[in-house]
Motif scaffolding. Structure first.
Motif, PDB file in Angstrom:
ATOM      1  N   LEU A  89      43.879  34.694  31.217  1.00 18.10           N
ATOM      2  CA  LEU A  89      44.487  33.476  30.698  1.00 18.10           C
ATOM      3  C   LEU A  89      44.646  32.457  31.815  1.00 18.10           C
ATOM      4  CD1 LEU A  89      47.257  34.962  28.378  1.00 18.10           C
ATOM      5  CD2 LEU A  89      44.983  34.157  27.741  1.00 18.10           C
ATOM      6  N   VAL A  90      44.256  31.209  31.524  1.00 20.34           N
ATOM      7  CA  VAL A  90      44.382  30.144  32.518  1.00 20.34           C
ATOM      8  C   VAL A  90      45.486  29.190  32.100  1.00 20.34           C
ATOM      9  CG1 VAL A  90      41.954  30.274  33.154  1.00 20.34           C
ATOM     10  CG2 VAL A  90      42.653  28.666  31.394  1.00 20.34           C
ATOM     11  N   TRP A  91      46.150  28.619  33.103  1.00 20.01           N
ATOM     12  CA  TRP A  91      47.163  27.579  32.873  1.00 20.01           C
ATOM     13  C   TRP A  91      46.924  26.549  33.947  1.00 20.01           C
ATOM     14  CZ3 TRP A  91      51.223  24.551  34.248  1.00 20.01           C
ATOM     15  CH2 TRP A  91      52.095  24.141  33.230  1.00 20.01           C
ATOM     16  N   LEU A 107      40.736  29.537  16.095  1.00 13.21           N
ATOM     17  CA  LEU A 107      42.055  29.258  16.645  1.00 13.21           C
ATOM     18  C   LEU A 107      42.382  27.796  16.401  1.00 13.21           C
ATOM     19  CD1 LEU A 107      41.644  31.003  20.120  1.00 13.21           C
ATOM     20  CD2 LEU A 107      42.733  31.957  18.085  1.00 13.21           C
ATOM     21  N   THR A 108      43.581  27.502  15.921  1.00  9.39           N
ATOM     22  CA  THR A 108      43.942  26.106  15.641  1.00  9.39           C
ATOM     23  C   THR A 108      45.247  25.741  16.328  1.00  9.39           C
ATOM     24  OG1 THR A 108      45.205  26.550  13.605  1.00  9.39           O
ATOM     25  CG2 THR A 108      42.822  26.294  13.380  1.00  9.39           C
ATOM     26  N   GLU A 109      45.296  24.483  16.758  1.00 12.24           N
ATOM     27  CA  GLU A 109      46.496  23.971  17.432  1.00 12.24           C
ATOM     28  C   GLU A 109      46.513  22.441  17.366  1.00 12.24           C
ATOM     29  OE1 GLU A 109      49.248  23.842  18.648  1.00 12.24           O
ATOM     30  OE2 GLU A 109      49.945  25.840  19.139  1.00 12.24           O
ATOM     31  N   GLN A 110      47.607  21.875  17.871  1.00 10.96           N
ATOM     32  CA  GLN A 110      47.693  20.440  18.029  1.00 10.96           C
ATOM     33  C   GLN A 110      46.661  19.956  19.040  1.00 10.96           C
ATOM     34  OE1 GLN A 110      51.926  19.043  18.521  1.00 10.96           O
ATOM     35  NE2 GLN A 110      52.272  21.236  18.769  1.00 10.96           N
ATOM     36  N   LYS A 111      46.335  18.700  18.932  1.00 10.87           N
ATOM     37  CA  LYS A 111      45.331  18.074  19.804  1.00 10.87           C
ATOM     38  C   LYS A 111      45.601  18.344  21.275  1.00 10.87           C
ATOM     39  CE  LYS A 111      46.099  13.577  20.372  1.00 10.87           C
ATOM     40  NZ  LYS A 111      46.024  12.090  20.178  1.00 10.87           N
ATOM     41  N   GLU A 112      46.884  18.279  21.705  1.00 11.55           N
ATOM     42  CA  GLU A 112      47.218  18.389  23.121  1.00 11.55           C
ATOM     43  C   GLU A 112      46.907  19.759  23.711  1.00 11.55           C
ATOM     44  OE1 GLU A 112      49.706  15.212  21.253  1.00 11.55           O
ATOM     45  OE2 GLU A 112      49.233  17.302  20.754  1.00 11.55           O
ATOM     46  N   LEU A 113      46.809  20.781  22.860  1.00 14.72           N
ATOM     47  CA  LEU A 113      46.628  22.148  23.339  1.00 14.72           C
ATOM     48  C   LEU A 113      45.212  22.682  23.171  1.00 14.72           C
ATOM     49  CD1 LEU A 113      49.995  23.599  22.026  1.00 14.72           C
ATOM     50  CD2 LEU A 113      49.288  23.568  24.419  1.00 14.72           C
ATOM     51  N   VAL A 114      44.372  21.983  22.425  1.00 13.69           N
ATOM     52  CA  VAL A 114      43.040  22.514  22.117  1.00 13.69           C
ATOM     53  C   VAL A 114      42.209  22.704  23.388  1.00 13.69           C
ATOM     54  CG1 VAL A 114      40.854  22.037  20.958  1.00 13.69           C
ATOM     55  CG2 VAL A 114      43.006  21.678  19.752  1.00 13.69           C
ATOM     56  N   ASP A 115      42.307  21.758  24.330  1.00 18.63           N
ATOM     57  CA  ASP A 115      41.522  21.883  25.562  1.00 18.63           C
ATOM     58  C   ASP A 115      41.927  23.119  26.353  1.00 18.63           C
ATOM     59  OD1 ASP A 115      39.551  20.760  27.459  1.00 18.63           O
ATOM     60  OD2 ASP A 115      41.301  20.571  28.770  1.00 18.63           O
ATOM     61  N   LEU A 116      43.231  23.412  26.412  1.00 18.71           N
ATOM     62  CA  LEU A 116      43.708  24.615  27.103  1.00 18.71           C
ATOM     63  C   LEU A 116      43.156  25.873  26.442  1.00 18.71           C
ATOM     64  CD1 LEU A 116      45.561  26.059  29.163  1.00 18.71           C
ATOM     65  CD2 LEU A 116      47.413  25.871  27.481  1.00 18.71           C
ATOM     66  N   ILE A 117      43.133  25.903  25.117  1.00 16.92           N
ATOM     67  CA  ILE A 117      42.609  27.067  24.404  1.00 16.92           C
ATOM     68  C   ILE A 117      41.122  27.247  24.691  1.00 16.92           C
ATOM     69  CG2 ILE A 117      42.261  28.131  22.144  1.00 16.92           C
ATOM     70  CD1 ILE A 117      44.634  26.280  21.200  1.00 16.92           C
ATOM     71  N   LYS A 118      40.382  26.138  24.687  1.00 17.57           N
ATOM     72  CA  LYS A 118      38.943  26.223  24.970  1.00 17.57           C
ATOM     73  C   LYS A 118      38.693  26.742  26.379  1.00 17.57           C
ATOM     74  CE  LYS A 118      37.346  22.715  21.689  1.00 17.57           C
ATOM     75  NZ  LYS A 118      36.742  21.371  21.514  1.00 17.57           N
ATOM     76  N   ARG A 119      39.532  26.350  27.335  1.00 15.10           N
ATOM     77  CA  ARG A 119      39.368  26.864  28.694  1.00 15.10           C
ATOM     78  C   ARG A 119      39.663  28.360  28.747  1.00 15.10           C
ATOM     79  NH1 ARG A 119      42.325  22.319  29.918  1.00 15.10           N
ATOM     80  NH2 ARG A 119      43.991  23.440  30.973  1.00 15.10           N
ATOM     81  N   ASN A 120      40.623  28.807  27.947  1.00 16.60           N
ATOM     82  CA  ASN A 120      40.904  30.250  27.901  1.00 16.60           C
ATOM     83  C   ASN A 120      39.764  31.016  27.245  1.00 16.60           C
ATOM     84  OD1 ASN A 120      43.483  31.088  29.108  1.00 16.60           O
ATOM     85  ND2 ASN A 120      44.355  29.530  27.774  1.00 16.60           N
ATOM     86  N   ILE A 121      39.173  30.448  26.213  1.00 13.81           N
ATOM     87  CA  ILE A 121      38.002  31.093  25.609  1.00 13.81           C
ATOM     88  C   ILE A 121      36.879  31.192  26.641  1.00 13.81           C
ATOM     89  CG2 ILE A 121      36.164  30.802  23.892  1.00 13.81           C
ATOM     90  CD1 ILE A 121      38.269  29.571  22.021  1.00 13.81           C
ATOM     91  N   ASN A 122      36.662  30.101  27.370  1.00 18.72           N
ATOM     92  CA  ASN A 122      35.592  30.080  28.365  1.00 18.72           C
ATOM     93  C   ASN A 122      35.838  31.082  29.482  1.00 18.72           C
ATOM     94  OD1 ASN A 122      33.096  28.759  29.331  1.00 18.72           O
ATOM     95  ND2 ASN A 122      34.390  28.166  31.051  1.00 18.72           N
TER      96      ASN A 122
END
Length: 210
Positions: A5-7, A76-91
């Motif tokens: 997981l990335v943050w 996976l679904t989320e608010q706009k502000e969090l989608v980029d973080l989720i995509k980075r975790n998938i990557n």
């Protein structure tokens, strides 16, 4: 199963996460971990057979990612502000998700207060076998957003969809209101897990349209 997981603390990625309650989506809450365990213990064969799974308000997306690693096809679904973080975790878990026993996974925006867009309906396939939600009901932080969450659960689900909701009990959490409304909408919530973990109590409910 192991997840990376990335943050990201770079300014351009960090700033949007402090919009409203978005920061809560950067934490892996205990309710998410208990939901992972429940899905693996109860529905492993369905996931291995390629079940379609939609996670609402997924935060870091851990339950959905674990489901994908077990063979489910996940949105996976989320608010706009969090989608980029989720995509980075998938990557960051690309190697794990490329294994032959894994399903597919993608992250897309879904705002509960808005109508479902044509693009969401196309991307999500919109006939999920499972809809998951972890720790998305807490009125002091999220207000009455659970009403919109329930509306999405009801509108997206079909007769055979299993809606599985994992919740952490807190003071004035609003969960009873959520359950009453779910009953009124004929989603028939049933308590399937109640686990006390020190000062924390996790409850998992299954719901569906009969």
């Amino acid at each position: 199963l192991k997840l990376s997981l990335v943050w990201d603390n770079e300014e351009q990625h960090l700033a949007p996460l402090f919009t409203g309650a978005c920061w809560a989506g950067t934490i892996v809450w205990q309710a998410s971990l208990e939901l992972c365990d429940y899905m693996v213990e109860t529905y492993l064969s369905e996931m291995k057979n390629g079940a379609n799974l939609l996670e609402l308000g997924c935060g870091m997306g851990v339950p959905g990612m674990i489901a994908c690693m077990n063979g489910a096809n996940v949105v996976l679904t989320e608010q706009k502000e969090l989608v980029d973080l989720i995509k980075r975790n998938i990557n960051s878990n690309k190697a794990a998700f490329s294994q032959s026993n894994c399903g597919t996974i993608e992250a897309i925006r879904l705002d509960w207060e808005r109508d479902l867009s044509k693009s969401f309906k196309t991307k999500s396939k919109l006939c999920p076998d499972f809809i998951l939600s972890a720790d998305c009901v807490y009125e002091p932080l999220y207000g009455n957003s659970w009403k919109f969450l329930l509306e999405k659960m009801h509108s997206i689900s079909v007769k055979n969809t299993k809606i599985i909701v994992s919740l952490e009990r807190r003071i004035s959490d609003g969960i009873e209101n959520f359950l009453i409304s779910a009953t009124d909408m004929k989603l028939n919530p049933t308590l399937v897990v109640k686990k006390g973990l020190g000062p924390t109590t996790i409850e998992i409910y299954e719901m569906s349209k009969f």
